[in-house]
Every structure is written in C-alpha cells, then in structure tokens.
Design a protein around this motif. Structure first.
Motif, mmCIF file in Angstrom:
data_model
loop_
_atom_site.group_PDB
_atom_site.id
_atom_site.type_symbol
_atom_site.label_atom_id
_atom_site.label_comp_id
_atom_site.label_asym_id
_atom_site.label_seq_id
_atom_site.Cartn_x
_atom_site.Cartn_y
_atom_site.Cartn_z
ATOM 1 N N LEU A 1 0.822 -1.207 0.000
ATOM 2 C CA LEU A 1 0.000 0.000 0.000
ATOM 3 C C LEU A 1 0.858 1.261 0.000
ATOM 4 O O LEU A 1 0.431 2.319 -0.503
ATOM 5 C CB LEU A 1 -0.930 -0.002 1.214
ATOM 6 C CG LEU A 1 -1.921 -1.167 1.299
ATOM 7 C CD1 LEU A 1 -2.747 -1.081 2.566
ATOM 8 C CD2 LEU A 1 -2.825 -1.189 0.073
ATOM 9 N N LEU A 2 2.099 1.163 0.505
ATOM 10 C CA LEU A 2 2.977 2.326 0.548
ATOM 11 C C LEU A 2 3.499 2.700 -0.840
ATOM 12 O O LEU A 2 3.831 3.855 -1.095
ATOM 13 C CB LEU A 2 4.150 2.048 1.491
ATOM 14 C CG LEU A 2 3.780 1.793 2.966
ATOM 15 C CD1 LEU A 2 5.020 1.400 3.769
ATOM 16 C CD2 LEU A 2 3.109 3.005 3.584
ATOM 17 N N ILE A 3 3.550 1.723 -1.751
ATOM 18 C CA ILE A 3 4.112 1.980 -3.083
ATOM 19 C C ILE A 3 3.072 1.859 -4.178
ATOM 20 O O ILE A 3 3.399 1.880 -5.365
ATOM 21 C CB ILE A 3 5.271 1.003 -3.361
ATOM 22 C CG1 ILE A 3 4.760 -0.444 -3.328
ATOM 23 C CG2 ILE A 3 6.412 1.197 -2.351
ATOM 24 C CD1 ILE A 3 5.792 -1.465 -3.731
ATOM 25 N N SER A 4 1.767 1.702 -3.787
ATOM 26 C CA SER A 4 0.724 1.465 -4.789
ATOM 27 C C SER A 4 0.540 2.652 -5.730
ATOM 28 O O SER A 4 0.092 2.478 -6.861
ATOM 29 C CB SER A 4 -0.590 1.138 -4.073
ATOM 30 O OG SER A 4 -0.998 2.244 -3.267
ATOM 31 N N LYS A 5 0.900 3.842 -5.293
ATOM 32 C CA LYS A 5 0.691 5.031 -6.126
ATOM 33 C C LYS A 5 1.576 5.051 -7.362
ATOM 34 O O LYS A 5 1.310 5.782 -8.317
ATOM 35 C CB LYS A 5 0.932 6.285 -5.308
ATOM 36 C CG LYS A 5 2.337 6.363 -4.724
ATOM 37 C CD LYS A 5 2.498 7.569 -3.836
ATOM 38 C CE LYS A 5 3.903 7.615 -3.209
ATOM 39 N NZ LYS A 5 4.087 8.802 -2.328
ATOM 40 N N PHE A 6 2.611 4.215 -7.379
ATOM 41 C CA PHE A 6 3.517 4.219 -8.528
ATOM 42 C C PHE A 6 3.065 3.228 -9.608
ATOM 43 O O PHE A 6 3.681 3.157 -10.666
ATOM 44 C CB PHE A 6 4.945 3.847 -8.082
ATOM 45 C CG PHE A 6 5.478 4.756 -7.015
ATOM 46 C CD1 PHE A 6 5.779 6.082 -7.302
ATOM 47 C CD2 PHE A 6 5.698 4.297 -5.721
ATOM 48 C CE1 PHE A 6 6.280 6.925 -6.315
ATOM 49 C CE2 PHE A 6 6.200 5.137 -4.742
ATOM 50 C CZ PHE A 6 6.496 6.466 -5.031
ATOM 51 N N ALA A 7 2.021 2.456 -9.333
ATOM 52 C CA ALA A 7 1.589 1.400 -10.254
ATOM 53 C C ALA A 7 0.627 1.938 -11.288
ATOM 54 O O ALA A 7 -0.206 2.784 -10.994
ATOM 55 C CB ALA A 7 0.949 0.258 -9.486
ATOM 56 N N ASP A 8 0.779 1.418 -12.514
ATOM 57 C CA ASP A 8 -0.215 1.666 -13.553
ATOM 58 C C ASP A 8 -1.323 0.611 -13.524
ATOM 59 O O ASP A 8 -2.427 0.846 -13.976
ATOM 60 C CB ASP A 8 0.456 1.665 -14.932
ATOM 61 C CG ASP A 8 1.464 2.787 -15.068
ATOM 62 O OD1 ASP A 8 1.222 3.871 -14.508
ATOM 63 O OD2 ASP A 8 2.500 2.555 -15.723
ATOM 64 N N MET A 9 -0.988 -0.549 -12.989
ATOM 65 C CA MET A 9 -1.960 -1.640 -12.895
ATOM 66 C C MET A 9 -1.520 -2.583 -11.779
ATOM 67 O O MET A 9 -0.329 -2.829 -11.599
ATOM 68 C CB MET A 9 -2.058 -2.427 -14.217
ATOM 69 C CG MET A 9 -2.953 -3.662 -14.135
ATOM 70 S SD MET A 9 -2.873 -4.664 -15.617
ATOM 71 C CE MET A 9 -3.733 -3.586 -16.740
ATOM 72 N N PHE A 10 -2.525 -3.098 -11.042
ATOM 73 C CA PHE A 10 -2.266 -4.099 -10.016
ATOM 74 C C PHE A 10 -2.878 -5.426 -10.453
ATOM 75 O O PHE A 10 -4.059 -5.475 -10.805
ATOM 76 C CB PHE A 10 -2.863 -3.683 -8.679
ATOM 77 C CG PHE A 10 -1.853 -3.138 -7.714
ATOM 78 C CD1 PHE A 10 -1.094 -3.982 -6.929
ATOM 79 C CD2 PHE A 10 -1.638 -1.764 -7.612
ATOM 80 C CE1 PHE A 10 -0.154 -3.475 -6.040
ATOM 81 C CE2 PHE A 10 -0.710 -1.250 -6.733
ATOM 82 C CZ PHE A 10 0.046 -2.102 -5.945
ATOM 83 N N ILE A 11 -2.047 -6.441 -10.463
ATOM 84 C CA ILE A 11 -2.544 -7.805 -10.684
ATOM 85 C C ILE A 11 -2.617 -8.491 -9.319
ATOM 86 O O ILE A 11 -1.594 -8.705 -8.662
ATOM 87 C CB ILE A 11 -1.633 -8.584 -11.640
ATOM 88 C CG1 ILE A 11 -1.638 -7.927 -13.031
ATOM 89 C CG2 ILE A 11 -2.075 -10.038 -11.730
ATOM 90 C CD1 ILE A 11 -0.731 -8.596 -14.027
#
Length: 792
Positions: A714-724
């Motif tokens: 959750l701390l690095i989720s802002k850098f993702a374009d997509m979550f699998i």
C-alpha cells in the motif's frame, strides 16, 4: 458491491462436470458394490414361496346330509369375517403347528457342509437318526452333531464346540459304525445310512441340527402368512422357506391338521349324546325286565290268559287315555334324566345330550346353544387359559344358559305332572266303569301299562342311539381345498434384480454423497466462477497448475502455462493501450504468501521479454525474497533494492542485474533483508527509482508484498499503472479473500486492480475448459481431452 450470480444452466453444467470428473472414483464404488452384491447372492440361501388356497365352509355345510331346514338358515359367515379370523387363528395356533413339526420331524434337520456355505437336505437325507428315548424328550433337545463320512460303514462324530467341521482334524472325531448304538447326553440313538443314489458319499461333511419343537413352532408361526378378503370365506396361505418342497408339505399338513381338529370338535357332542343314551338304555332295560317278570308271575298265580269281553265298550276310550298317559310319563322321565345329567356334570366344560325327543323347542334350542358355547370355549382353551376374558365371558354365558335350561325343565315337568294327574283321574273314572272286571285283571292291566311305557322308552332310546351312530360319520372337513400347496421353485428372496439395483444405487450414492458434501463444505476458490461469485472485480486471466519442476516458462514453449502467460501479456497490453508514458508499471500482489505472486511476476516478465520488449523485474517483497532463486541466477550486483533505499550513495544502475540468457530482461533483487522494510519503502528514493527507469524499459514488473499480511504494498501502490491481484486456486478461503480484496478495490487503493487466478486445475472439479491450443502440435491428445471439449 454485489457478487455475480451464476445462471442455473451453468450451475447444472458445473455440477454435472464435477461428478463426471470423479468418474473413476464413482466407478470403483459401483463396481465394488456390485461385486459385494454378487458375492452375497452367490453364497446366500435362497428363499422359495409356497401357496395354498382353501375355503372355510359353513358349519352346516360340513355335514354330508344337511336337512332342508338347515339349508335355508343363515350361514356361519353372514355377520362378516370375524369368525373367519377365528378359524385362521386356530389354523395357525401353536397346537396345530406343533403337531405339524412333530409329524414331519422338522425339529431334526440335515445339512451338507461346504467350504463357504451349507445346504439343507430335506428329502432323502443321506443318513437318518433313530432315537431310543421317547419323543417327549427328543422334542426338547437342543444340540448339533457334526458327522464326517469315512466309508460306507464308518463315520466320525465331532463335538459341538462352535467350529465348522471343515476346520477340524479327523483325530478330533470319534469313530462309529452305521447301525451301532451311540450314547448321548439325551439318550441313545442309532445312525443308519440311506441307500441307492441317496447313500452318504465318502468324505462328505454332514451337520445334524436338533432343535426344540417350541423354537421351531415360534419360527413357523411367524413365517406362515394368511390373507382373506372382507366378507369372503376363502383363505390363502403362504410360506417362505429355503426348501420349496418343505414349504409345500407344511402347508398341506396345516390343512389336514386343521380339518382333523374341526372334525374332532364336532364329533365330541355326538359322542357325549351316544354315551348318555347308552347309559339310559341299560337302566331302562333293567326296569323293563323287572316289569315283564312281575307280569309273568301275576299271570301264573291267577291263571290269566285274556281280558273279559264285558269291558270292550270302554277299551277304545281307555286305549286313547293310556296313549296320552304314556307320552306324558315318557316326557317326565326324559326330563328327570336330563335334570340328573345336569346335576351329575355340573361343569361349564361338559356337553349336554341334544334332541332327546322332548317336545319343547325352547329346551332343544337352549341345549344346542349350550353345546355350541362349550365347543367354542374348548377351542379357545387350546391356545389360551381360563383367565382369558373371552373364556370367562363364554363361561358366564354357559352358566346362564344352564340356569335357564334348569328353570325351563322344572316348569315343563310341573306342567307334565299336572297333565299326568288329570289323565290318571280320567283313567280311574274309566276303570271304575269296569265294575264287572275282576280285581286281578285290573292288576294285570296296570302291569301291562308299565310294560308299554318301558318298552316305548326303550325303543325310543334305541332309535336315538342309531341316529347318533349315523351322525358320528356324517361330518366332512371344514376346509375345502381349492388349490393344494404349490411352488414355482423360483427363489423369491433374495431378489437378484432388487439386490443389484440396491447395490448399484448404494455404490453410486456413497461417492456422489461424499463429493456433494465435500463440495458443499468447500469454501475455497477453485475457478473463475467461484471468484466472480464473491468478488465483482475485473478478471484478467488464470494460470494453470503445472509440475513443480517446470516453474519457469521458456521462449519456445507449448505448455498451457506458457500460453496462459501469453494471454495475460496480451490482456495487459490491451488494458494499458491508452497509457501515455512509455514505461508501463505492473505490480503483482496477493492476499497472503505462497499464492504464486513471485511466480507470476517472474514468468510474466519472462513472457513479455520473449516478445523482445525490455522488461525490468523489481523484487519489492524485501521481507521474503524468492525471485533470484526462482530464476536460478546469482545477482551480478552485490547490492539490491533494500541497500539502495538505505544507502544514498548507490545509484539505480548499481543494483540492476542483467540476465545472461535474456538480454531483454533485467532484475533488481531485494538485497539485504532489512529490519525496517516499511520505513524503507516510505523513502523518497522509491519514487526516484521509478523516475530513473521511466522510459528506459517498456515494462516494469514489480513483485510486491502480500497485502493481507503487511502494509508494504500500500505504501508503493501510487507508482503502479496496474495491479494484478493473484489468487491461489484451491488454497485461499473465500471469506478471507473478500475481507482483504474487496475493501481495497472499493476504496481504489490499488490502481486498476485486476484478479488473476493462479494454479487452476480444471480436471480436479471437472470444469471442461482450458487451453485448447496450449499443447505441443506434434503431441497427440488423450481421449479424455476430447471428451471434455465435447461436453463443454
């Protein structure tokens, strides 16, 4: 957010596929059940049914020569079937069945023993037991004899210790010769062999079972079934036994015993009447001899040879008067005899003589009713005691009838005596007119009158005795045989069809029930439908289960797993087709560890790199790193991600490892496992790292930590374009998945969150779809692959 609903058609297909996938297990249980049924039928003892049909005749119809008056009266069964039921109760009573057991010797049974089962020998057994003790002792014996035939003249007898004769050694037996007297605990006996084709065979093993008659009666009393329709006198008897001829013999013997019992009851009344008449004949004969002797002496003393003609004018009147006096005196005498009979046999079980000639229909009817009640009470006492309420009621009725009969006789006697006195006075008047007749002649007339009375009574009793003798043989059997006992000699039990059908159903229901129960209690995620039912989150694909030996896919790979990752790669390209930046950042996470997120990240990165697109694989699960071990590579850089985040002197290029066999795939290992992974991931150097590699790679695949365990992802989720979001099939509970994944999707904490099902096993639950093009082209498919495609 509501879960998706599965259509009834798909649910039926899914359920059917579930059971079809377990066809081997179901087949094993069905075959096993049918084998058990075959074994049971092979070694079970068959039951055969015999039937007989009889008609219970009316009591009046049981006489060979019924009168016209009797034929016009109402039959025995005009009031329903209650009396038929009474006759059935007599027919199946313990007394009659006990006689059958004794006559047919059913308490002694002969068996030939085999290795697995034994066969009863009913007709023409190879040996016969003859006892020296009385039947009353044999009928109470309970023992079993084991006999082994050694030769045509010798045999061995073994003790009854619970073991089969097959398991015994010859040394345990005692040798005897046929025809030799054998001492036993219940008396001596002799065993004689049969002859001809029924002679005992050398080496055969025989068992002789001797049971008490009472136990045999109990078994057959419950086995004999009777049936009749309301208002009908026809009774059907059925019996099941392991030997059809024995069942036929028992039913035929039941009919014979019942008829004999009924005839004996009917003839008892006639015998009592005959005995009464014989006793009275003896007394009347003596009285007649005395009167004749007195007349003879009077004529000798007075020389009387004939009466004077002077009294002829009064003879006709006196003759009629004497006839009336004779009839009246005869009636009084019979009443005295009957009263004396009642007093001498003052018991409710005694029968009274009937039809003695007393001209009173009431007395005759009461006598008949009394005898009928006595016969009915005696019949009940055969199977009951005097304390039975029915017996007590009959006894009271008998006593009441006897009191009524005594009262009627007293009244009738008084009336007859008054009539007799009147006749005597008239006779005295007529004799007074015979003033010219000598006194001696009048004395002779008195004696002659007594002679006539005694002679008339004697002749009447002789007539009644002859009628009783004729009636004694006039009764026919009460049961008319419509169909003698017969059997079709086909076993009725066990029913082979029903047994096999039951075995098939049980063999089918056990595995089906087990599969159904297990499926109902199963709360795990197995396939896309299970996942979509609990979470309405976009689905991106599934990865099939493969061997643990083949964790990584190859560039030239026709396996289902390689095809699945190609499909996943295409789906990601499509979903990120509108992505403005050059580098597409895909994060991979799961609910908990061991769900295959590292495996998915590694193979996804490899699959994308095989399309000659540059890929950077970052191992950001710095708590439990596994990627480098899975790649079977040693990092070329001595430091990793955690070292870069902790040491500001390191640059991003210092932690990149280039793979030897794949120039399009680079890896950043986790590095040294830190004591504070969450604090490191909150560092600004994470953003600097992603910014640095922006536009240097086509894809950045990040292996993130499990969101259900730690907050690192959750701390690095802002850098993702997509979550699998990886879900492990057959591994994670639906409730746990909903509790973790649903809030993350609803709150938008994981950008473009997509569900990926990992480790699916389509054959396990029978969902007949998969990767039809994922097999090697040169490899032939198995027949069951085609079956799955045909069904679904």
């Amino acid at each position: 957010m509501e879960s998706n609903k599965t259509s009834p058609t798909n649910e039926i297909k899914k359920t059917l596929a579930l059971y079809l996938s377990r066809w081997k297990l179901i087949s094993i249980f069905v075959i096993l059940a049918l084998s058990i049924a075959y074994t049971y039928l092979r070694y079970s003892t068959n039951k055969y049914q015999a039937s007989a049909t009889i008609k219970i005749k009316d009591e009046k119809q049981s006489q060979k020569l019924p009168s016209i008056e009797e034929m016009g009266k109402v039959g025995l069964f005009a009031d329903g079937t209650n009396k038929i039921k009474d006759e059935i109760a007599v027919m199946t009573s313990r007394t009659i069945i006990a006689n059958i057991v004794k006559n047919l010797e059913l308490n002694v049974r002969y068996f030939e023993q085999g290795k697995i089962k034994e066969q009863e020998l009913y007709e023409n057994p190879p040996i016969k037991l003859n006892f020296f003790v009385s039947d009353s002792i044999i009928h109470k014996v309970d023992t079993t004899l084991y006999i082994k035939i050694k030769s045509q003249s010798e045999f061995l007898v073994f003790k009854d210790d619970g073991k089969s004769i097959i398991d015994r050694d010859d040394s345990e037996g005692k040798s005897f010769s046929f025809g030799k007297r054998i001492n036993t605990g219940f008396g001596d006996m002799v065993i004689v062999p049969n002859i001809g084709k029924y002679a005992p065979k050398t080496g055969s093993n025989l068992k002789v079972s001797i049971k008490p008659v009472t136990s045999i009666v109990n078994s057959y009393q419950s086995a004999i079934m009777t049936s009749t329709d309301d208002g009908s006198s026809i009774v059907k008897l059925t019996l099941q036994d392991n030997i059809p001829s024995k069942a036929v013999d028992i039913l035929n013997q039941i009919i014979r015993e019942y008829n004999n019992d009924v005839i004996v009851d009917k003839e008892d009344v006639i015998k009592v009447t005959s005995d009464f008449i014989n006793n009275r004949l003896e007394l009347v004969f003596k009285e007649l001899e005395e009167v004749d002797f007195t007349a003879e002496q009077l004529q000798k003393r007075n020389n009387l040879t004939a009466l004077g003609s002077q009294a002829d004018i009064y003879l006709q009147s006196e003759k009629q008067n004497e006839f009336d006096i004779n009839n009246t005196a005869n009636t009084i005498q019979l009443i005295d005899y009957l009263q004396q009979e009642i007093k001498e046999k003052n018991k409710s079980s005694d029968l009274l003589p009937s039809n003695l000639g007393i001209a009173d229909s009431n007395v005759n009817q009461v006598t008949k009713n009394h005898n009928d009640l006595v016969a009915q009470r005696d019949k009940l006492l055969k199977n009951s005691t005097e304390k039975n309420p029915a017996v007590i009621n009959l006894t009271n009725e008998i006593n009441a009838l006897k009191d009524n009969l005594e009262g009627a006789l007293v009244t009738m006697k008084r009336s007859s005596e008054i009539t007799l006195n009147s006749l005597n006075r008239e006779d005295a008047r007529i004799r007074g007119q015979l003033y010219s007749a000598p006194t001696k002649q009048r004395q002779l007339r008195d004696i002659e009158r007594q002679q006539n009375i005694k002679e008339s009574l004697y002749l009447y009793l002789l007539e009644k005795r002859e009628e009783s003798a004729i009636s004694l043989g006039m009764f026919s059997p009460n049961a008319k045989v419509i169909d003698s006992a017969y059997s079709n000699y086909r076993p009725v039990a066990p029913n082979r069809m029903i047994t096999y059908l039951a075995a098939f159903m049980i063999g089918l229901m056990i595995p089906v029930g087990f599969i159904y129960t297990r499926d109902m209690l199963d709360s795990k995620i197995h396939d896309k439908d299970d996942l979509m039912q609990v979470l309405n989150i976009p689905y991106i694909g599934d990865i099939p289960m493969t061997s643990k030996k083949t964790k990584l896919i190859n560039k030239v790979d026709y396996s289902p797993k390689a095809e699945a990752f190609r499909i996943l790669r295409s789906n990601i390209d499509f979903l990120l087709s509108d992505h403005k930046a050059h580098t597409k950042k895909v994060f991979v996470t799961s609910t908990r560890a061991q769900e295959g997120k590292s495996h998915t990240s590694t193979n996804l990165a490899s699959s994308i790199s095989f399309s000659e697109k540059t890929v950077l694989l970052i191992e950001m699960d710095i708590r439990v790193p596994t990627i480098m071990q899975a790649l079977k590579e040693k990092p070329s850089a001595k430091v990793g991600l955690s070292d870069y985040l902790a040491d500001k002197n390191l640059t991003p290029d210092d932690i990149v490892t280039q793979l030897k066999d794949n120039v399009f795939l680079d890896v950043i290992a986790a590095g040294t496992i830190p004591p504070n992974p969450s604090e490191l991931l909150m560092s600004k150097r994470v953003e600097e790292l992603f910014n640095y590699f922006e536009d240097k790679y086509d894809y950045i695949i990040v292996d993130a930590s499990a969101v259900g365990l730690v907050s690192d992802t959750l701390l690095i989720s802002k850098f993702a374009d997509m979550f699998i979001y990886v879900v492990s099939a057959d591994n994670i509970d639906k409730r746990h998945l909903v509790a973790v994944a649903k809030p993350l999707f609803d709150d938008g904490r994981l950008p473009k969150m997509k569900m990926l099902l990992n480790g699916t096993n389509f054959d396990k639950k029978g969902y007949g779809y998969g990767y039809g093009y994922g097999f090697e082209p040169t490899k032939n498919k198995k027949w069951y692959n085609f079956v799955q495609i045909v069904f679904f």
